[in-house]
Design an enzyme around this catalytic site. Sequence first.
Site, PDB file in Angstrom:
ATOM      1  N   CYS A   1       0.971  -1.115   0.123  1.00 56.28           N
ATOM      2  CA  CYS A   1      -0.005   0.081   0.009  1.00 56.28           C
ATOM      3  C   CYS A   1       0.974   1.150   0.099  1.00 56.28           C
ATOM      4  O   CYS A   1       1.587   1.438   1.065  1.00 56.28           O
ATOM      5  CB  CYS A   1      -0.975   0.019   1.368  1.00 56.28           C
ATOM      6  SG  CYS A   1      -1.791   1.570   1.541  1.00 56.28           S
TER       7      CYS A   1
ATOM      8  N   CYS B   1       0.034   3.630   2.806  1.00 57.12           N
ATOM      9  CA  CYS B   1       0.698   3.122   3.930  1.00 57.12           C
ATOM     10  C   CYS B   1       2.192   3.343   4.146  1.00 57.12           C
ATOM     11  O   CYS B   1       2.595   3.762   5.166  1.00 57.12           O
ATOM     12  CB  CYS B   1       0.502   1.761   4.114  1.00 57.12           C
ATOM     13  SG  CYS B   1      -1.206   1.136   3.934  1.00 57.12           S
TER      14      CYS B   1
END
Length: 125
Positions: A30, A33
Site C-alpha cells: 500500500c 501506508c
Amino acid sequence: MATVDVTESSFTSLVEENDIVLVDFWAAWCGPCRMFAPTYEAASGKHPEIVFAKVDTEAEQRLAAAAGISSIPTLMAFREGILVFSQPGALPAAGLEQVIAAVKDLDMVDVRTKAAARQQSNKTS
C-alpha cells in the site's frame, strides 16, 4: 517509543492494558501506508506515553476483518479500552497531532457513559 507490531493474539490485551493506543492498519503493498509510516513513527517518538501499534493486514487478515477494516491505511485510537477514533486514509503530521490531542483531551466519564448507553440500546434492539 517505537511502534509495536500487533497480532490477533496480542491485540485485546494491548488495548485493554494501556491508557491510549493508536493502531495503524497497513500493508506493505500500500503506497499511502508507506507514506504514512514515517509520520506515524515520528509521532511515536514524540509521545512515549502512547502505545503506537501496527497491524499488517496481510499477515493479520482475521484481525483486520474483525476490526472492520475496508480501506488502508486506517488509524484507530483507543482510550481506556474504548474505540474513540477510526478513520481510513494517511494523515499528515499535523492531522495526526490533532487526533492525538483530541484523544488526550477526551472526557472519559462522558465517553464511558455514552458507550454504556449505546451498549444498552443495542441489547434492547
